[in-house]
Scaffold this motif. Sequence first.
Motif, mmCIF file in Angstrom:
data_model
loop_
_atom_site.group_PDB
_atom_site.id
_atom_site.type_symbol
_atom_site.label_atom_id
_atom_site.label_comp_id
_atom_site.label_asym_id
_atom_site.label_seq_id
_atom_site.Cartn_x
_atom_site.Cartn_y
_atom_site.Cartn_z
ATOM 1 N N SER A 159 0.808 -1.003 0.216
ATOM 2 C CA SER A 159 -0.027 -0.050 0.109
ATOM 3 C C SER A 159 0.833 1.096 0.364
ATOM 4 O O SER A 159 0.083 2.762 -0.497
ATOM 5 N N LEU A 198 -13.828 -9.214 -3.583
ATOM 6 C CA LEU A 198 -13.388 -8.725 -3.048
ATOM 7 C C LEU A 198 -12.797 -7.787 -4.215
ATOM 8 O O LEU A 198 -12.714 -8.470 -5.363
ATOM 9 N N HIS A 202 -5.987 -7.379 -4.709
ATOM 10 C CA HIS A 202 -5.128 -7.679 -3.779
ATOM 11 C C HIS A 202 -5.200 -9.263 -3.427
ATOM 12 O O HIS A 202 -5.626 -9.752 -4.150
ATOM 13 N N HIS A 204 -5.467 -11.262 -1.083
ATOM 14 C CA HIS A 204 -7.496 -11.662 -0.519
ATOM 15 C C HIS A 204 -7.850 -11.834 -1.591
ATOM 16 O O HIS A 204 -8.818 -12.999 -1.501
ATOM 17 N N VAL A 246 -14.335 -8.606 3.803
ATOM 18 C CA VAL A 246 -14.147 -8.115 4.843
ATOM 19 C C VAL A 246 -14.955 -7.735 5.442
ATOM 20 O O VAL A 246 -15.794 -7.018 5.768
ATOM 21 N N GLY A 276 -11.501 -11.379 6.477
ATOM 22 C CA GLY A 276 -9.609 -10.980 6.978
ATOM 23 C C GLY A 276 -9.947 -9.815 6.674
ATOM 24 O O GLY A 276 -10.252 -9.023 6.056
ATOM 25 N N SER A 277 -8.179 -9.146 6.428
ATOM 26 C CA SER A 277 -8.072 -7.591 6.020
ATOM 27 C C SER A 277 -7.854 -6.684 6.912
ATOM 28 O O SER A 277 -7.155 -6.211 7.023
ATOM 29 N N TYR A 300 -5.102 -14.818 8.973
ATOM 30 C CA TYR A 300 -4.510 -13.789 9.259
ATOM 31 C C TYR A 300 -3.132 -14.352 8.559
ATOM 32 O O TYR A 300 -2.543 -14.476 8.256
ATOM 33 N N MET A 302 -1.038 -11.301 5.276
ATOM 34 C CA MET A 302 -0.212 -9.318 4.471
ATOM 35 C C MET A 302 0.384 -10.536 3.507
ATOM 36 O O MET A 302 0.397 -11.803 3.184
ATOM 37 N N THR A 303 0.136 -9.088 3.211
ATOM 38 C CA THR A 303 1.326 -10.002 1.193
ATOM 39 C C THR A 303 3.074 -10.300 1.600
ATOM 40 O O THR A 303 2.519 -11.423 0.471
ATOM 41 N N MET A 489 -9.796 -1.846 0.846
ATOM 42 C CA MET A 489 -10.374 -2.996 1.551
ATOM 43 C C MET A 489 -10.480 -3.099 2.469
ATOM 44 O O MET A 489 -11.235 -4.131 3.408
ATOM 45 N N LYS A 491 -9.746 -1.258 5.093
ATOM 46 C CA LYS A 491 -9.349 -0.638 6.758
ATOM 47 C C LYS A 491 -8.658 0.253 6.752
ATOM 48 O O LYS A 491 -8.810 1.669 6.348
#
Length: 501
Positions: A159, A198, A202, A204, A246, A276-277, A300, A302-303, A489, A491
């Motif tokens: 990001s 989604l 990404h 996810h 999400v 998630g995310s 859980y 991450m990229t 996403m 967040k």
Amino acid sequence: MSAFFPALTAGADPGRTAVRCGADTLTYEGLARAAGALADRIAGAERVAVWATSGAHTVVAVVAALLAGVPAVPLNPRTGERELAHVLGDSTPSAVLAGPADALPAGLDGVPRIDVDLAPAGAGPVRTVPDAVRTGPGPVLLPAEPDDPEVPALVVYTSGTTGPPKGVVLSRRAVAASLDALAGAWSWTADDVLVHALPLFHVHGLVLGVLGPLRRGGELRHLGAFSVEGVTRELGAGGGTMLFGVPTMYHRLADALAGDPALAGALAGARLLVSGSAALPVHDHERITAATGRTVVERYGMTETLMNTSVLPDSGPRPGTVGVPLAGVGLRLVDDDGSVLGAYDGETVGEVQVRGPNLFSGYLGRPEATAAAFDGDWFRTGDMAVRDPDGAVRLVGRRATDLIKSGGYKIGAGEIENALLDHPGVREAAVTGEPDPDLGERIVAWVVPVDPGSPPTDAELAAHVAESLAPHKRPRVVRHLDALPRNDMGKILKKALPGAG
């Protein structure tokens, strides 16, 4: 045999639906034809970009890249001009793959365009051959995939919250290992029909939501855009068995449940609901379970690591946790001084470090950044967490934005946010820290009230948190907003809060 997608090879049911995105439906034979033809065209490229809209053209483009052994760079169609220029200059794709109707921005003018054809000309059976390149009409010929599991599959850009976005190189090994570990944890099989909305740029939405069902030989139904009606339709009469979403999506579903028995029935009929995310607030967990009898499973990742942990579907309700490490994943908590924390007391906060076959290969062209991200063979996630007595991980925030050091305590913003969301007068909440001459940092709550005309008082919210958690975790300042800033996403973007650094 197709190493990554066994269902694309001869012997699988060619007439089974693989992907349905809006009006576009592809069977496994149709996907093999479209992706195989495109793989021929891009074979030998160093990298290709994919204009990652939420449709079947993106699915075909990424599958084709994997078949050809060419790393795909998903591009967010909403990316601004400056960020797009950075990603293109950093990844130097040989071409951009896009749907024929996609209007590409001027920033892509210098990159050769290849239109993705969902129904390429040619007839005959689907079969695999040793050579990657074929020309002219005729049978669908799937290229032999790379034997080396370390060949890059994707380059996904971060990001960029702490600087220019970095290209995360994900190998075929990492993607396969993460998806197979999830399949084991979730009993994910070819019989499952996955529903989600989604975005496909990404990990996810793309890795879990597209490559996941196709690797299992199941079916993907992408809604295009999230709607309560779409979820109800596809999980109900549509026969969907799994839903990925999400927290903002599940919050809207929870809001709609009280007056929508069809939605309640559709969610109750699903085999697995996954969020998630970002953390799903406890009160949304509780509302969904009360109305449907189903618990939402959180995981859980991450990229850079893909998936690290998951709540196991048969473990019962676990609101507030992201479960236990997946098969093959090592996980530990580390203190500020680098010492490993062994406490499983639900209170001792440390940074999450992970290792395993799910880890990325490095940041594209940034060996120094790659080296700095590791402690030996352990990846420093930057996420802060505690471990419950049974080993379950409970995330409390990011080290950079969510770890608050106040009055000698290390406090995670996430647990305070969950406590605030339990208050009936709070619709949304975010927690940050700001300098305080006495405490070091004071806790600041950013609140979107249910009723803007009569919001809960600062003292009321402070008392609520103190009672739910501990007095030293209560907010010292409360600021009201109409809405919290969020990314694609869902967040919360804490750096975008008014006056936040």
